[in-house]
Write a protein that holds these residues in place. Structure first.
Motif, PDB file in Angstrom:
ATOM      1  N   UNK A  68      -6.515  34.384  44.098  1.00 35.75           N
ATOM      2  CA  UNK A  68      -7.054  34.111  45.429  1.00 35.75           C
ATOM      3  C   UNK A  68      -6.157  33.155  46.198  1.00 35.75           C
ATOM      4  N   UNK A  69      -5.652  32.137  45.519  1.00 32.31           N
ATOM      5  CA  UNK A  69      -4.766  31.155  46.165  1.00 32.31           C
ATOM      6  C   UNK A  69      -3.462  31.807  46.626  1.00 32.31           C
ATOM      7  N   UNK A  70      -2.838  32.567  45.744  1.00 34.23           N
ATOM      8  CA  UNK A  70      -1.571  33.218  46.084  1.00 34.23           C
ATOM      9  C   UNK A  70      -1.775  34.221  47.220  1.00 34.23           C
ATOM     10  N   UNK A  71      -2.845  34.999  47.140  1.00 30.81           N
ATOM     11  CA  UNK A  71      -3.100  36.019  48.156  1.00 30.81           C
ATOM     12  C   UNK A  71      -3.368  35.394  49.516  1.00 30.81           C
ATOM     13  N   UNK A  72      -4.255  34.411  49.564  1.00 32.14           N
ATOM     14  CA  UNK A  72      -4.648  33.811  50.850  1.00 32.14           C
ATOM     15  C   UNK A  72      -3.469  33.126  51.539  1.00 32.14           C
ATOM     16  N   UNK A  73      -2.722  32.310  50.795  1.00 30.56           N
ATOM     17  CA  UNK A  73      -1.602  31.585  51.399  1.00 30.56           C
ATOM     18  C   UNK A  73      -0.503  32.557  51.819  1.00 30.56           C
ATOM     19  N   UNK A  74      -0.234  33.557  50.992  1.00 31.78           N
ATOM     20  CA  UNK A  74       0.815  34.535  51.323  1.00 31.78           C
ATOM     21  C   UNK A  74       0.459  35.311  52.582  1.00 31.78           C
ATOM     22  N   UNK A  75      -0.800  35.699  52.722  1.00 31.64           N
ATOM     23  CA  UNK A  75      -1.221  36.461  53.896  1.00 31.64           C
ATOM     24  C   UNK A  75      -1.065  35.635  55.163  1.00 31.64           C
ATOM     25  N   UNK A  76      -1.464  34.381  55.111  1.00 31.50           N
ATOM     26  CA  UNK A  76      -1.339  33.509  56.285  1.00 31.50           C
ATOM     27  C   UNK A  76       0.132  33.380  56.693  1.00 31.50           C
ATOM     28  N   UNK A  77       1.005  33.147  55.711  1.00 35.62           N
ATOM     29  CA  UNK A  77       2.440  33.000  56.015  1.00 35.62           C
ATOM     30  C   UNK A  77       3.009  34.289  56.594  1.00 35.62           C
ATOM     31  N   UNK A  78       2.676  35.414  55.991  1.00 36.52           N
ATOM     32  CA  UNK A  78       3.207  36.691  56.459  1.00 36.52           C
ATOM     33  C   UNK A  78       2.755  37.009  57.883  1.00 36.52           C
ATOM     34  N   UNK A  79       1.492  36.758  58.177  1.00 33.90           N
ATOM     35  CA  UNK A  79       0.982  37.064  59.516  1.00 33.90           C
ATOM     36  C   UNK A  79       1.614  36.162  60.567  1.00 33.90           C
ATOM     37  N   UNK A  80       1.816  34.898  60.223  1.00 33.42           N
ATOM     38  CA  UNK A  80       2.438  33.971  61.184  1.00 33.42           C
ATOM     39  C   UNK A  80       3.890  34.363  61.448  1.00 33.42           C
ATOM     40  N   UNK A  81       4.657  34.569  60.364  1.00 39.70           N
ATOM     41  CA  UNK A  81       6.072  34.925  60.527  1.00 39.70           C
ATOM     42  C   UNK A  81       6.215  36.289  61.201  1.00 39.70           C
ATOM     43  N   UNK A  82       5.429  37.259  60.755  1.00 38.31           N
ATOM     44  CA  UNK A  82       5.530  38.599  61.330  1.00 38.31           C
ATOM     45  C   UNK A  82       5.166  38.647  62.800  1.00 38.31           C
ATOM     46  N   UNK A  83       4.100  37.949  63.185  1.00 43.19           N
ATOM     47  CA  UNK A  83       3.689  37.959  64.597  1.00 43.19           C
ATOM     48  C   UNK A  83       4.679  37.199  65.464  1.00 43.19           C
TER      49      UNK A  83
END
Length: 269
Positions: A68-83
């Motif tokens: 859960x920790x790896x998934x949640x933090x990774x998703x936040x980073x990916x969405x910020x960088x990608x957007x």
């Protein structure tokens, strides 16, 4: 005539997907002998011994929190960088940005398995091997996928919105936070769901870069049931159900947002 054939094809496809899932779920409520005798039959009684044994012998809670920790933090980073990358490319259509976009396409086409050895050496130098932060660092590369989908969605929006904001005196950051992020919310949810399912079910990355038992993810716990000379099938199927249940619930709950985000991004204006 066309509609019945389409319905029949969809039912057949659903059965092909549903039968293996049914097989796994049903056999978690059976004893080993009952599973061997009639693997596709419903259980004669609700046997919970497999679940009790798995929870007693496997650190499920710790692995769940790690995942859960790896998934949640990774998703936040990916969405910020990608957007941010998609917004920057749309804002300034220069030659440098076009070259960078072409390089991103090439990078996206390279299979991750081909880069495991050099990536492992990089993480060794950064001292991120066998750490959850190292996994997050690797999954952040999924920002490329986010970038492509978000950029396609941004192109469907009228550019006059951003030009009007500039005329009113808004800077790039103000436009991004106050206009772009609210407008691309549907595609952010869609991309987030896709990437969540990828990270949650990923096996290769944690298997290569994680060795400590207290840092393993849920998928690695499933792999533990596969021994050198045999497979503990009741434990394997029970762990598979435990791993799949959260992501199935998550996908069903977010299905409406996925369709909405993809449809909106496919319509210009």
């Amino acid at each position: 005539m066309r509609r019945p054939l389409l319905s029949f094809g969809m039912i057949l496809a659903a059965a092909l997907v549903g039968v293996p899932f049914y097989y796994i779920v049903v056999n978690t409520f059976k004893t080993q002998r009952e599973t061997s005798a009639s693997p596709l039959a419903p259980p004669t009684s609700l046997y919970l011994g497999n679940y009790a044994r798995v929870f007693e012998s496997t650190p499920i809670l710790q692995s769940f929190l790690n995942t859960l920790y790896v998934t949640a933090v990774s998703i936040v980073i990916m969405l910020i960088i990608g957007s941010m990358a998609a917004y920057a490319m749309l804002l300034r259509k220069t030659l440098v940005n076009r070259v960078a976009g072409a390089l991103l396409v090439i990078a996206f086409l390279v299979p991750g398995q081909a880069t495991l050895i050099p990536v492992y050496r990089i993480l060794v130098r950064l001292r991120l091997v066998d750490s959850l932060e190292g996994l997050i660092f690797l999954y952040a590369a999924g920002s490329i996928f986010c970038y492509f989908l978000i950029q396609g969605y941004l192109r469907s929006l009228p550019i006059s919105i951003f030009e009007a904001a500039r005329i009113d005196g808004a800077g790039p950051w103000q436009i991004y936070w106050r206009i772009v992020l609210p407008l691309i919310r549907p595609i952010l949810i869609t991309v987030g769901v896709f990437q969540t399912m990828w990270i949650w079910n990923d096996f290769i990355t944690p298997n290569v870069f994680i060795s400590s038992p207290d840092k393993q993810t849920l998928v690695l716990q499933v792999y533990k049931a596969v021994g050198e000379f045999g497979v503990d099938w009741p434990a394997f199927m029970t762990l598979s159900v435990i791993v799949l249940t959260p992501v199935v619930i998550f996908f069903v709950a977010m299905q409406r947002h996925i369709v909405s985000g993809l449809l909106r991004g496919s319509v210009k204006g």
